[in-house]
Design a protein around this motif. Structure first.
Motif, mmCIF file in Angstrom:
data_model
loop_
_atom_site.group_PDB
_atom_site.id
_atom_site.type_symbol
_atom_site.label_atom_id
_atom_site.label_comp_id
_atom_site.label_asym_id
_atom_site.label_seq_id
_atom_site.Cartn_x
_atom_site.Cartn_y
_atom_site.Cartn_z
ATOM 1 N N THR A 6 0.838 -1.192 0.000
ATOM 2 C CA THR A 6 0.000 0.000 0.000
ATOM 3 C C THR A 6 0.877 1.246 0.000
ATOM 4 O O THR A 6 1.786 1.354 0.825
ATOM 5 C CB THR A 6 -0.902 0.005 1.245
ATOM 6 N N SER A 51 0.856 7.188 1.431
ATOM 7 C CA SER A 51 -0.202 8.195 1.558
ATOM 8 C C SER A 51 -1.580 7.557 1.717
ATOM 9 O O SER A 51 -2.449 8.096 2.397
ATOM 10 C CB SER A 51 -0.187 9.136 0.354
ATOM 11 N N LYS A 52 -1.774 6.393 1.112
ATOM 12 C CA LYS A 52 -3.041 5.675 1.258
ATOM 13 C C LYS A 52 -3.091 4.961 2.609
ATOM 14 O O LYS A 52 -4.137 4.919 3.260
ATOM 15 C CB LYS A 52 -3.197 4.668 0.116
ATOM 16 N N VAL A 84 -4.396 6.899 5.665
ATOM 17 C CA VAL A 84 -5.852 7.084 5.651
ATOM 18 C C VAL A 84 -6.551 5.781 6.029
ATOM 19 O O VAL A 84 -7.511 5.784 6.815
ATOM 20 C CB VAL A 84 -6.322 7.593 4.269
ATOM 21 N N ILE A 85 -6.072 4.659 5.501
ATOM 22 C CA ILE A 85 -6.677 3.365 5.824
ATOM 23 C C ILE A 85 -6.545 3.082 7.318
ATOM 24 O O ILE A 85 -7.500 2.643 7.966
ATOM 25 C CB ILE A 85 -6.034 2.229 5.004
ATOM 26 N N LYS A 101 -14.988 -0.065 2.085
ATOM 27 C CA LYS A 101 -15.325 0.131 0.667
ATOM 28 C C LYS A 101 -16.660 0.849 0.541
ATOM 29 O O LYS A 101 -16.810 1.747 -0.283
ATOM 30 C CB LYS A 101 -15.393 -1.209 -0.058
ATOM 31 N N HIS A 105 -13.629 4.059 0.718
ATOM 32 C CA HIS A 105 -12.195 3.761 0.791
ATOM 33 C C HIS A 105 -11.897 2.555 -0.106
ATOM 34 O O HIS A 105 -12.341 1.448 0.197
ATOM 35 C CB HIS A 105 -11.774 3.448 2.232
ATOM 36 N N VAL A 157 -10.162 -0.265 -0.784
ATOM 37 C CA VAL A 157 -9.189 -1.142 -0.127
ATOM 38 C C VAL A 157 -9.464 -2.603 -0.442
ATOM 39 O O VAL A 157 -10.596 -2.993 -0.677
ATOM 40 C CB VAL A 157 -9.195 -0.959 1.409
ATOM 41 N N GLU A 192 -4.990 -5.503 2.107
ATOM 42 C CA GLU A 192 -4.538 -4.201 2.616
ATOM 43 C C GLU A 192 -5.044 -3.970 4.034
ATOM 44 O O GLU A 192 -4.305 -3.489 4.894
ATOM 45 C CB GLU A 192 -5.020 -3.055 1.719
ATOM 46 N N GLN A 218 -2.691 -3.536 7.326
ATOM 47 C CA GLN A 218 -2.736 -2.319 8.140
ATOM 48 C C GLN A 218 -3.176 -2.622 9.569
ATOM 49 O O GLN A 218 -2.736 -1.958 10.513
ATOM 50 C CB GLN A 218 -3.626 -1.255 7.483
ATOM 51 N N SER A 265 -3.382 9.220 9.768
ATOM 52 C CA SER A 265 -3.948 10.535 9.466
ATOM 53 C C SER A 265 -4.514 11.179 10.732
ATOM 54 O O SER A 265 -5.213 10.529 11.511
ATOM 55 C CB SER A 265 -5.069 10.405 8.430
ATOM 56 N N SER A 282 -11.777 9.969 9.526
ATOM 57 C CA SER A 282 -12.165 9.451 8.195
ATOM 58 C C SER A 282 -13.623 9.763 7.933
ATOM 59 O O SER A 282 -14.377 10.098 8.848
ATOM 60 C CB SER A 282 -11.901 7.960 8.112
#
Length: 96
Positions: free
Chosen positions: A2, A5-6, A9-10, A35, A39, A41, A45, A49, A90, A94
């Motif tokens: 991943t 930057s993604k 957020v995840i 999803k 998002h 994903v 992923e 995470q 982040s 979210s």
């Protein structure tokens, strides 16, 4: 893998969702929920995470059959409610 930057957020979306539902969920269900909230994903992923978050003390994870099950910790709740920030997650809530 991943993109960083993604990933930030995840990670935040996972913590926000776990805090909102009461603390425990598996990677498959979390992927579907994330999803549905916009998002993009994969299940892999989300599992990756969740393990990253566990390595940093924000959640505990357990492998139950084919599922990675995670439970948010107090440290993870502090991040989800905005009391604490952590590099790699982040600082912004979210869109859930």
């Amino acid at each position: 893998m991943t993109p960083p930057s993604k990933a930030v957020v995840i990670r935040r979306a996972i913590l926000d969702e776990l805090a909102a539902i009461g603390g425990t969920h598996n990677h498959d269900a979390l992927a579907v929920v994330l999803k549905g909230k916009g998002h993009p994903v994969s299940r892999d992923e989300v599992a990756d995470q969740m393990c990253w978050l566990a390595d940093h003390g924000m959640m505990a994870v357990e492998l139950l059959g084919v599922f990675v099950v995670g439970e948010i910790t107090m440290r993870g709740r502090d991040i989800a409610d905005g009391s604490v920030t952590f590099e790699g997650i982040s600082p912004f809530k979210s869109a859930i």
